[in-house]
Enzyme design. Structure first.
Site, short mmCIF file in Angstrom:
data_model
loop_
_atom_site.label_atom_id
_atom_site.label_comp_id
_atom_site.label_asym_id
_atom_site.label_seq_id
_atom_site.Cartn_x
_atom_site.Cartn_y
_atom_site.Cartn_z
N SER A 146 11.06 -6.83 2.74
CA SER A 146 12.22 -6.21 3.39
C SER A 146 13.28 -7.28 3.64
O SER A 146 12.95 -8.47 3.74
CB SER A 146 11.77 -5.62 4.73
OG SER A 146 12.85 -5.54 5.65
N TYR A 159 8.16 -5.48 12.80
CA TYR A 159 8.35 -5.22 11.37
C TYR A 159 8.85 -6.49 10.68
O TYR A 159 8.33 -6.88 9.62
CB TYR A 159 9.36 -4.08 11.22
CG TYR A 159 9.63 -3.65 9.80
CD1 TYR A 159 8.72 -2.85 9.11
CD2 TYR A 159 10.80 -4.03 9.14
CE1 TYR A 159 8.97 -2.43 7.81
CE2 TYR A 159 11.05 -3.61 7.84
CZ TYR A 159 10.14 -2.81 7.18
OH TYR A 159 10.38 -2.40 5.89
N1 LIG Z 1 13.19 2.56 3.08
C1 LIG Z 1 13.71 1.37 3.19
O1 LIG Z 1 14.93 1.20 3.43
C2 LIG Z 1 12.86 0.15 3.04
C3 LIG Z 1 13.50 -1.07 3.02
C4 LIG Z 1 12.75 -2.22 2.86
C5 LIG Z 1 11.38 -2.13 2.71
N2 LIG Z 1 10.78 -0.93 2.74
C6 LIG Z 1 9.33 -0.91 2.53
O2 LIG Z 1 9.04 -0.08 1.45
C7 LIG Z 1 7.71 0.43 1.58
C8 LIG Z 1 7.74 1.93 1.41
O3 LIG Z 1 8.39 2.52 2.52
P1 LIG Z 1 9.27 3.83 2.42
O4 LIG Z 1 10.60 3.49 2.91
O5 LIG Z 1 9.11 4.48 1.09
O6 LIG Z 1 8.60 4.72 3.56
P2 LIG Z 1 7.59 5.93 3.50
O7 LIG Z 1 7.25 6.22 4.91
O8 LIG Z 1 8.09 7.02 2.66
O9 LIG Z 1 6.34 5.28 2.77
C9 LIG Z 1 5.41 4.52 3.44
C10 LIG Z 1 4.08 4.77 2.79
O10 LIG Z 1 3.10 3.98 3.45
C11 LIG Z 1 1.95 4.78 3.59
N3 LIG Z 1 1.12 4.27 4.66
C12 LIG Z 1 1.45 4.06 5.96
N4 LIG Z 1 0.37 3.63 6.63
C13 LIG Z 1 -0.65 3.55 5.72
C14 LIG Z 1 -2.02 3.18 5.81
N5 LIG Z 1 -2.58 2.81 6.96
N6 LIG Z 1 -2.74 3.21 4.67
C15 LIG Z 1 -2.21 3.61 3.51
N7 LIG Z 1 -0.94 3.97 3.37
C16 LIG Z 1 -0.17 3.95 4.47
C17 LIG Z 1 2.51 6.16 3.92
O11 LIG Z 1 1.54 7.15 3.74
C18 LIG Z 1 3.62 6.22 2.90
O12 LIG Z 1 3.11 6.62 1.65
C19 LIG Z 1 7.22 -0.04 2.95
O13 LIG Z 1 6.48 -1.23 2.82
C20 LIG Z 1 8.52 -0.35 3.68
O14 LIG Z 1 8.34 -1.29 4.70
C21 LIG Z 1 11.49 0.22 2.91
#
Ligand SMILES: NC(=O)c1ccc[n+]([C@@H]2O[C@H](COP(=O)([O-])OP(=O)(O)OC[C@H]3O[C@@H](n4cnc5c(N)ncnc54)[C@H](O)[C@@H]3O)[C@@H](O)[C@H]2O)c1
Length: 256
Positions: A146, A159
């Site tokens: 991130s 985070y």
């Molecule tokens: N959306 C953004 O702007 C953004 C930016 C930077 C990084 N990220 C990172 O990208 C990744 C995906 O996030 P997203 O934005 O698609 O959110 P999202 O909530 O759609 O996806 C998160 C995923 O993590 C899974 N998850 C959570 N806890 C879990 C566990 N204990 N075991 C297995 N799976 C688990 C959820 O089921 C989901 O599939 C994450 O690591 C997030 O930190 C997102």
């Protein structure tokens, strides 16, 4: 060096491949020929992603795992190995987030975030990379970090700490696994509206994100597919390991 991005014959394990960003990345891998294990806590959501991949002519199967449980990860690894024989690509996309002022930090919430975002990825790498090494499979591990990992974001202390740790894990394992032919890199996404950050993105926050994003918009999840396929392909990124690749509309390059 034609077909730099061809992943046919490869198997990918996409942990959190049922989330907003993880599913798009998993679909990108499948579109380039990889057979993909979609692993999520929620089987139904994982099955939806499988259906989408199959409808486009790709190969995938849904599995469940909770990355905060070693037993659950081991069970998933056994099931995926039975299905595919092994894997060449590991995409680590699970993540959770919540906003807490530092002095109001609830340590249970702190543990929950660290257990998923950091310890969960460490355990996943222990289990899934070990089997790659045992099978002498060269390959690629891609972690999802991130923008908060390099310069902390306001409000999301835990985070930010977890993602800074993940960068360190990425670079540590890049050194450790190079001799096994396994490359380990991270993608640093900018801001992409998704489930885990929906509660945090109020109007003020959106305004300040836009002020700090030269491209003046959120990312679309499909815009992570190029970086994912690049890092997964041992032809396109054969000499790339320990890299933290930004896909952030310029957020990381912005000062005033
Ligand atoms: N959306 C953004 O702007 C953004 C930016 C930077 C990084 N990220 C990172 O990208 C990744 C995906 O996030 P997203 O934005 O698609 O959110 P999202 O909530 O759609 O996806 C998160 C995923 O993590 C899974 N998850 C959570 N806890 C879990 C566990 N204990 N075991 C297995 N799976 C688990 C959820 O089921 C989901 O599939 C994450 O690591 C997030 O930190 C997102």
């Amino acid at each position: 060096m034609k077909n730099l991005f061809d992943l046919s014959g490869k198997t990918a394990v996409a942990i959190g491949g049922n989330g907003v960003l993880g599913s798009s990345m998993a679909i990108g891998l499948a579109d380039h020929g990889a057979k993909v294990a979609i692993v999520g806590r929620n089987l139904e959501k994982a099955e939806e992603v499988v259906k989408e991949i199959e409808a486009a002519g790709g190969q995938a199967k849904a599995f469940t795992a909770d990355v905060s449980s070693k037993e659950s990860l081991l069970k998933a690894a056994d099931e995926i190995e039975k299905w595919s024989g092994g894997w060449d690509i590991l995409l680590n996309a699970p993540g959770t987030n919540s906003a807490t002022p530092f002095f109001e930090l609830d340590m249970e919430e702190y543990d929950k975030i660290m257990d998923i975002n950091l310890k969960g990825i460490v355990m996943t790498c222990q289990i899934f990379a070990k089997r790659m090494i045992e099978q002498e499979r060269k390959g690629s591990i891609i972690n999802i970090s991130s923008v908060s990992s390099t310069t902390p974001l306001s409000r999301v202390f835990t985070y930010s700490v977890s993602k800074a740790g993940l960068n360190s894990v990425t670079q540590f394992l890049a050194r450790e696994f190079a001799e096994n032919g396994i490359r380990v890199n991270a993608i640093i996404p900018g801001f992409f509206p998704a489930e885990q950050n929906r509660k945090i993105l109020d109007k003020d926050r959106i305004d300040s994100i836009m002020r700090h994003t030269p491209m003046q918009r959120f990312g679309e999840s499909e815009e992570l597919q190029g970086a994912t396929v690049f890092l997964a392909s041992d032809k396109a990124s054969s000499f790339v390991t320990g890299a933290l690749l930004r896909v952030d509309g310029g957020f990381g390059a912005m000062t005033i």
